[in-house]
Motif scaffolding. Structure first.
Motif, PDB file in Angstrom:
ATOM      1  N   THR B   5       0.434  -1.110  -0.467  1.00 27.46           N
ATOM      2  CA  THR B   5       0.242   0.369   0.165  1.00 27.46           C
ATOM      3  C   THR B   5       1.467   1.457  -0.169  1.00 27.46           C
ATOM      4  O   THR B   5       2.059   1.303   0.884  1.00 27.46           O
ATOM      5  N   GLN B   6       0.466   1.968  -0.881  1.00 24.19           N
ATOM      6  CA  GLN B   6       1.593   3.200  -1.189  1.00 24.19           C
ATOM      7  C   GLN B   6       0.468   4.549  -0.497  1.00 24.19           C
ATOM      8  O   GLN B   6      -0.754   4.793  -0.778  1.00 24.19           O
ATOM      9  N   CYS B  23       5.502   3.538   2.279  1.00 28.23           N
ATOM     10  CA  CYS B  23       5.527   2.052   1.349  1.00 28.23           C
ATOM     11  C   CYS B  23       4.473   1.502   2.626  1.00 28.23           C
ATOM     12  O   CYS B  23       5.443   1.222   3.326  1.00 28.23           O
ATOM     13  N   ASN B  24       3.853   0.343   2.731  1.00 27.29           N
ATOM     14  CA  ASN B  24       3.339  -0.074   3.742  1.00 27.29           C
ATOM     15  C   ASN B  24       3.342  -1.686   3.339  1.00 27.29           C
ATOM     16  O   ASN B  24       2.508  -1.742   1.862  1.00 27.29           O
ATOM     17  N   TYR B  25       3.699  -2.803   2.989  1.00 31.96           N
ATOM     18  CA  TYR B  25       4.162  -3.950   2.861  1.00 31.96           C
ATOM     19  C   TYR B  25       3.032  -5.274   3.950  1.00 31.96           C
ATOM     20  O   TYR B  25       3.262  -4.484   4.706  1.00 31.96           O
ATOM     21  N   SER B  73       6.880  -1.473   7.246  1.00 27.02           N
ATOM     22  CA  SER B  73       7.178  -0.486   5.986  1.00 27.02           C
ATOM     23  C   SER B  73       8.176  -0.337   5.280  1.00 27.02           C
ATOM     24  O   SER B  73       9.773  -1.043   6.063  1.00 27.02           O
ATOM     25  N   PHE B  74       8.326   0.612   4.216  1.00 27.35           N
ATOM     26  CA  PHE B  74       9.803   0.220   3.829  1.00 27.35           C
ATOM     27  C   PHE B  74       9.359   1.531   2.401  1.00 27.35           C
ATOM     28  O   PHE B  74       9.421   2.040   1.730  1.00 27.35           O
ATOM     29  N   PHE B  90       6.836   3.587  -7.953  1.00 26.69           N
ATOM     30  CA  PHE B  90       6.398   2.315  -7.249  1.00 26.69           C
ATOM     31  C   PHE B  90       6.583   1.551  -6.042  1.00 26.69           C
ATOM     32  O   PHE B  90       8.265   1.121  -6.072  1.00 26.69           O
ATOM     33  N   CYS B  91       6.041   0.494  -5.249  1.00 21.14           N
ATOM     34  CA  CYS B  91       6.934  -0.107  -4.299  1.00 21.14           C
ATOM     35  C   CYS B  91       6.480  -1.042  -4.819  1.00 21.14           C
ATOM     36  O   CYS B  91       4.845  -1.069  -5.008  1.00 21.14           O
TER      37      CYS B  91
END
Lengths: 114, 114
Positions: B5-6, B23-25, B73-74, B90-91
């Protein structure tokens, strides 16, 4: 060293027609993946080819098919085109192996269906 | 299933100021995470990737990202924005159950004002 190349760069088709897009992978790569990027969206995985066979597939109908040749180049075919197939089609190449392998993308083919 | 999710669809910064793209994953396992950049009418270019070696990842053009498992997060950062950084970012997470598949976020448009 040429990167990933795709042809044509742009294409205009009408509903119901068929289209073929082409991709040549980066030198040394043996795996080709195809993605569809609708306007304003992130790319969506279509399928991946390795050793001339479809290995993985995303959530796309059978109208989308592909082929890989002995020189590792690949084609994406779309039959019975719909307006919703208008998108940027991206090809990515990599080496087969662990999922951490980086995929390198070509510039894409922009398809417009009228 | 993996997902990203960005958190921002659009980020605007002034030239010379820091950049933060969030960005969360979501992943059941230790994921492989990537940031790609897409300039207008261009293909996707890899900025950096995380593959569990080091939590702080340095990429090209002065970008870096930090993997934080506790926060899932990233986030992508750059100390000083340049006009040439204006693009779509884009993540991306690699699908562990489908080794050919990259899962993209919706993208963040970075605008850099002079």
């Amino acid at each position: 060293d040429a990167g990933v190349t795709q042809s044509p760069t742009h294409l205009i088709k009408t509903r119901g027609q068929q289209v073929t897009l082409r991709c040549s992978p980066k030198s040394g790569h043996d795996t080709v993946s195809w993605y569809q990027q609708a306007l304003g969206q992130g790319p969506q995985f279509i399928f991946q080819y390795y050793e001339e066979e479809e290995r993985q597939r995303g959530n796309f109908p059978d109208r989308f098919s592909g082929h890989q040749f002995p020189n590792y180049s690949s084609e994406l075919n779309v039959n019975a085109l719909l307006l919703g197939d208008s998108a940027l089609y991206l090809c990515a190449s990599s080496t087969r192996g662990w999922y951490q392998e980086t995929q390198y993308f070509g510039p894409g083919t922009r398809l417009l269906v009228l | 299933a993996q997902s990203v999710t960005q958190l921002d669809s659009h980020v605007s910064v002034s030239e010379g100021t820091p950049v933060l793209l969030r960005c969360n994953y979501s992943s059941s396992y230790s994921p492989s995470l990537f940031w790609y950049v897409q300039h207008p009418n261009k293909g996707l270019q890899l900025l950096l990737k995380y593959t569990s070696a080091a939590t702080l990842v340095k990429g090209i053009n002065g970008f870096e990202a930090e993997f934080k498992k506790s926060e899932t997060s990233f986030h992508l950062t750059k100390p000083s924005a340049h006009m040439s950084d204006a693009a779509e970012y884009f993540c991306v997470v690699s699908d562990l159950s489908n080794t050919g598949k990259l899962i993209f976020g919706q993208g963040t448009t970075l605008q850099v004002k002079p």
